[in-house]
Design a protein around this motif. Structure first.
Motif, mmCIF file in Angstrom:
data_model
loop_
_atom_site.group_PDB
_atom_site.id
_atom_site.type_symbol
_atom_site.label_atom_id
_atom_site.label_comp_id
_atom_site.label_asym_id
_atom_site.label_seq_id
_atom_site.Cartn_x
_atom_site.Cartn_y
_atom_site.Cartn_z
ATOM 1 N N ARG A 152 -2.993 -42.528 -7.751
ATOM 2 C CA ARG A 152 -2.814 -42.437 -6.297
ATOM 3 C C ARG A 152 -1.693 -43.347 -5.831
ATOM 4 N N VAL A 181 -7.598 -38.945 -2.171
ATOM 5 C CA VAL A 181 -7.904 -38.386 -3.488
ATOM 6 C C VAL A 181 -8.995 -37.335 -3.330
ATOM 7 N N ILE A 211 -11.975 -41.272 -1.569
ATOM 8 C CA ILE A 211 -12.127 -40.183 -2.534
ATOM 9 C C ILE A 211 -13.173 -39.212 -2.002
ATOM 10 N N VAL A 261 -7.687 -34.805 -8.509
ATOM 11 C CA VAL A 261 -8.197 -35.180 -9.819
ATOM 12 C C VAL A 261 -9.114 -34.056 -10.285
ATOM 13 N N VAL A 293 -11.462 -34.957 -5.706
ATOM 14 C CA VAL A 293 -11.994 -34.717 -7.042
ATOM 15 C C VAL A 293 -12.615 -33.324 -7.067
ATOM 16 N N VAL A 309 -7.558 -43.444 -11.696
ATOM 17 C CA VAL A 309 -7.404 -42.629 -10.489
ATOM 18 C C VAL A 309 -6.616 -43.403 -9.433
#
Length: 193
Positions: free
Chosen positions: A17, A116, A50, A26, A118, A13
């Motif tokens: 990034r 990020v 994240i 993601v 998810v 991940v």
């Protein structure tokens, strides 16, 4: 899920990034009960950059309890419009999570700002959303084991959904997998045994 697997996914991940010039999304998918949310929560716990949007916030409670060949209960268009496109573009936006206790869409919430995002969701690797996912992770577990784990989780939460599992969710998973081959669309597969 072993910590070494979470470490390897986290490194992947962070590499995705670093290679991007914008925030990335993601997508984590897999069968019901495979461990998608467990992996998503573990990634968020690793780094303050994240954030997570729960896939359950984008399920239609009626359609997700009916047979379909494409998980029609997953509100992919709403997810794409309210979350995926704005996040990838770095735009502020709002999304409306489903309020399961009120049985309707909840009040709008601001889309979190981060490097990020998810999203963990069944039926995510679908033509309507797959190209909006910068890194696609498949939580790999056979359907029978995933269903057994999902039923046990539901029972521990005081919910008995055995009929839904057997007559709707497992057949939906089989049909979706046959039609869209989500495992093959993943960039990375994580063994959840």
């Amino acid at each position: 899920m072993p910590q070494t697997d979470v470490d390897a996914v986290f490194e992947r991940v962070m590499a995705a990034r670093a290679a991007a010039e914008r925030p990335i999304v993601v997508g984590i998918s897999g069968y019901c009960g495979a461990g998608k949310s467990t992996l998503a929560r573990a990634l968020v716990a690793r780094d303050g950059g994240i954030v997570r949007i729960r896939g359950d916030d984008f399920l239609d409670p009626v359609l997700s309890h009916r047979r379909s060949i494409d998980w029609s209960g997953v509100e992919r268009e709403r997810l794409a419009d309210e979350v995926l496109r704005p996040f990838r573009a770095g735009r502020s936006s709002e999304f409306r999570p489903y309020d399961w206790s009120a049985r309707r869409l909840g009040e709008p919430r601001p889309l979190p700002s981060a490097e990020v995002l998810v999203v963990d969701l069944i039926g995510l690797f679908h033509p309507d959303t797959v190209e909006l996912l910068d890194l696609r992770i498949w939580v790999d577990l056979d359907l029978e084991t995933a269903a057994r784990r999902g039923k046990a989780r539901d029972e521990a939460l005081g919910r008995r959904h055995d009929r839904l599992w057997d007559e709707v969710w497992v057949p939906n998973e089989r049909d979706f997998a046959e039609r869209f081959r989500p495992r093959e669309r993943a960039h990375l597969s994580v063994d959840a045994r």
